[in-house]
Scaffold this motif. Structure first.
Motif, mmCIF file in Angstrom:
data_model
loop_
_atom_site.group_PDB
_atom_site.id
_atom_site.type_symbol
_atom_site.label_atom_id
_atom_site.label_comp_id
_atom_site.label_asym_id
_atom_site.label_seq_id
_atom_site.Cartn_x
_atom_site.Cartn_y
_atom_site.Cartn_z
ATOM 1 N N UNK A 105 -32.022 57.782 73.816
ATOM 2 C CA UNK A 105 -31.405 56.841 74.763
ATOM 3 C C UNK A 105 -30.590 57.583 75.812
ATOM 4 N N UNK A 106 -29.812 58.567 75.371
ATOM 5 C CA UNK A 106 -28.968 59.293 76.318
ATOM 6 C C UNK A 106 -29.796 60.160 77.272
ATOM 7 N N UNK A 107 -30.957 60.599 76.803
ATOM 8 C CA UNK A 107 -31.855 61.365 77.673
ATOM 9 C C UNK A 107 -32.667 60.471 78.585
ATOM 10 N N UNK A 108 -32.652 59.180 78.313
ATOM 11 C CA UNK A 108 -33.494 58.254 79.072
ATOM 12 C C UNK A 108 -34.958 58.422 78.737
ATOM 13 N N UNK A 109 -35.251 58.797 77.480
ATOM 14 C CA UNK A 109 -36.614 59.113 77.057
ATOM 15 C C UNK A 109 -37.146 58.063 76.092
ATOM 16 N N UNK A 110 -38.438 57.828 76.165
ATOM 17 C CA UNK A 110 -39.127 56.998 75.187
ATOM 18 C C UNK A 110 -39.197 57.786 73.881
ATOM 19 N N UNK A 111 -38.806 57.203 72.734
ATOM 20 C CA UNK A 111 -38.900 57.943 71.471
ATOM 21 C C UNK A 111 -40.278 58.543 71.220
ATOM 22 N N UNK A 112 -41.334 57.863 71.659
ATOM 23 C CA UNK A 112 -42.689 58.383 71.448
ATOM 24 C C UNK A 112 -42.950 59.642 72.261
ATOM 25 N N UNK A 113 -42.115 59.909 73.261
ATOM 26 C CA UNK A 113 -42.250 61.117 74.071
ATOM 27 C C UNK A 113 -41.328 62.231 73.593
ATOM 28 N N UNK A 114 -40.642 62.020 72.477
ATOM 29 C CA UNK A 114 -39.687 63.009 71.980
ATOM 30 C C UNK A 114 -40.275 63.815 70.828
ATOM 31 N N UNK A 115 -39.938 65.091 70.811
ATOM 32 C CA UNK A 115 -40.292 65.983 69.702
ATOM 33 C C UNK A 115 -38.993 66.499 69.098
ATOM 34 N N UNK A 116 -38.858 66.329 67.804
ATOM 35 C CA UNK A 116 -37.670 66.772 67.067
ATOM 36 C C UNK A 116 -37.955 68.128 66.431
ATOM 37 N N UNK A 117 -36.964 69.016 66.445
ATOM 38 C CA UNK A 117 -37.065 70.289 65.729
ATOM 39 C C UNK A 117 -36.038 70.236 64.606
ATOM 40 N N UNK A 118 -36.509 70.370 63.367
ATOM 41 C CA UNK A 118 -35.671 70.140 62.188
ATOM 42 C C UNK A 118 -35.923 71.173 61.102
ATOM 43 N N UNK A 119 -34.894 71.378 60.268
ATOM 44 C CA UNK A 119 -35.035 72.316 59.150
ATOM 45 C C UNK A 119 -34.977 71.626 57.803
ATOM 46 N N UNK A 177 -41.368 69.209 64.766
ATOM 47 C CA UNK A 177 -41.630 70.597 64.386
ATOM 48 C C UNK A 177 -40.675 70.889 63.240
ATOM 49 N N UNK A 178 -41.210 71.125 62.058
ATOM 50 C CA UNK A 178 -40.384 71.349 60.869
ATOM 51 C C UNK A 178 -40.341 72.826 60.524
ATOM 52 N N UNK A 179 -39.113 73.349 60.412
ATOM 53 C CA UNK A 179 -38.886 74.762 60.108
ATOM 54 C C UNK A 179 -37.964 74.804 58.888
ATOM 55 N N UNK A 180 -38.506 74.611 57.683
ATOM 56 C CA UNK A 180 -37.651 74.433 56.497
ATOM 57 C C UNK A 180 -36.660 75.575 56.284
ATOM 58 N N UNK A 181 -35.405 75.199 56.099
ATOM 59 C CA UNK A 181 -34.373 76.195 55.815
ATOM 60 C C UNK A 181 -34.522 76.730 54.401
#
Length: 242
Positions: free
Chosen positions: A157-171, A187-191
């Motif tokens: 929301x703060x980026x003004x982006x559609x969630x479907x256009x977002x890519x999350x990077x997570x561990x 993109x999952x980078x398991x800790x």
């Protein structure tokens, strides 16, 4: 110039951009020791990776039968953590390169973290990442922490982006679950390598089972470019990002 179409990237902080977990562990160990819980181990800490600090402390109160209120424990742990974080927090080199490459491509970016606003600010300022990452959402600013999607949806929301256009990077598995619940690719980078087989990670578009040792900025950018060329699920080819 942004060559990745309408994609935006939302990054977790702890364990993803920076190796802050040792500091969180030590802050937790010191806090629990103050309240009569000795010998809090790294193995016990691992169960809380990817979970917000507030939810972690709420679980501590039940697990260790602590009488102190959540707000008091939060303040004590944050005090310990900020001292440790100010002394040293290491940015993963390939993650720094990734952020710099995204900035060069003018890709909108945000940080969405389970940490407190003060902790996020201290780390970003101390590592210089605040020069690139100006949109920040902390768990305290939304109703529910990960694995609920709230923090990622607020970042979009703060980026003004559609969630479907977002890519999350997570561990962490709760973060991957939150990204999926938000309707975002991940993109999952398991800790914790032993957790790479968790079902939550199976929803990731790109799972790097080797964690940070397997992650490279160029490969991640290539994957994003490929994602930008693919139509979103359920949309016709004409809706493909340009």
């Amino acid at each position: 110039m942004n060559t990745l179409g309408s994609l935006s990237v939302i990054l977790d902080l702890d364990g993803t951009l920076v190796d802050s977990e040792p500091n969180y562990y030590e802050a937790g160990r010191r806090t629990l020791a103050e309240y009569g819980v000795p010998d809090f181990s790294w193995a016990e800490h691992e169960r809380y990776i990817g979970i917000s600090t507030r939810e972690t402390i709420a679980d501590w109160r039940e697990r260790y039968r602590l009488s102190a209120p959540v707000e008091e424990l939060l303040a004590v742990k944050n005090r310990h953590y900020l001292r440790l974080a100010g002394a040293s927090t290491r940015v993963y080199p390939q993650m720094r390169t990734f952020v710099e490459l995204l900035a060069a491509e003018e890709v909108p970016m945000a940080v969405a973290s389970g940490s407190s606003p003060e902790a996020i600010k201290a780390i970003l300022a101390g590592t210089g990442l605040d020069a690139y990452l100006r949109t920040v959402v902390a768990a305290d600013e939304v109703a529910h922490g990960k694995p609920a999607p709230d923090v990622f949806l607020e970042a979009a929301r703060r980026l003004g982006a559609d969630p479907a256009d977002c890519v999350v990077v997570e561990d962490a598995a709760p973060g991957a679950a939150a990204a999926h619940a938000a309707g975002m690719r991940c993109i999952a980078v398991p800790y914790v390598a032993a957790q790479a087989g968790a079902p939550e990670f199976a929803t990731a578009g790109l799972l790097l089972r080797g964690g940070q040792e397997e992650f490279t900025a160029r490969a991640a950018l290539t994957w994003l470019a490929d994602s930008a060329r693919r139509p979103r699920p359920g949309l016709p080819p004409s809706a493909r990002a340009r």
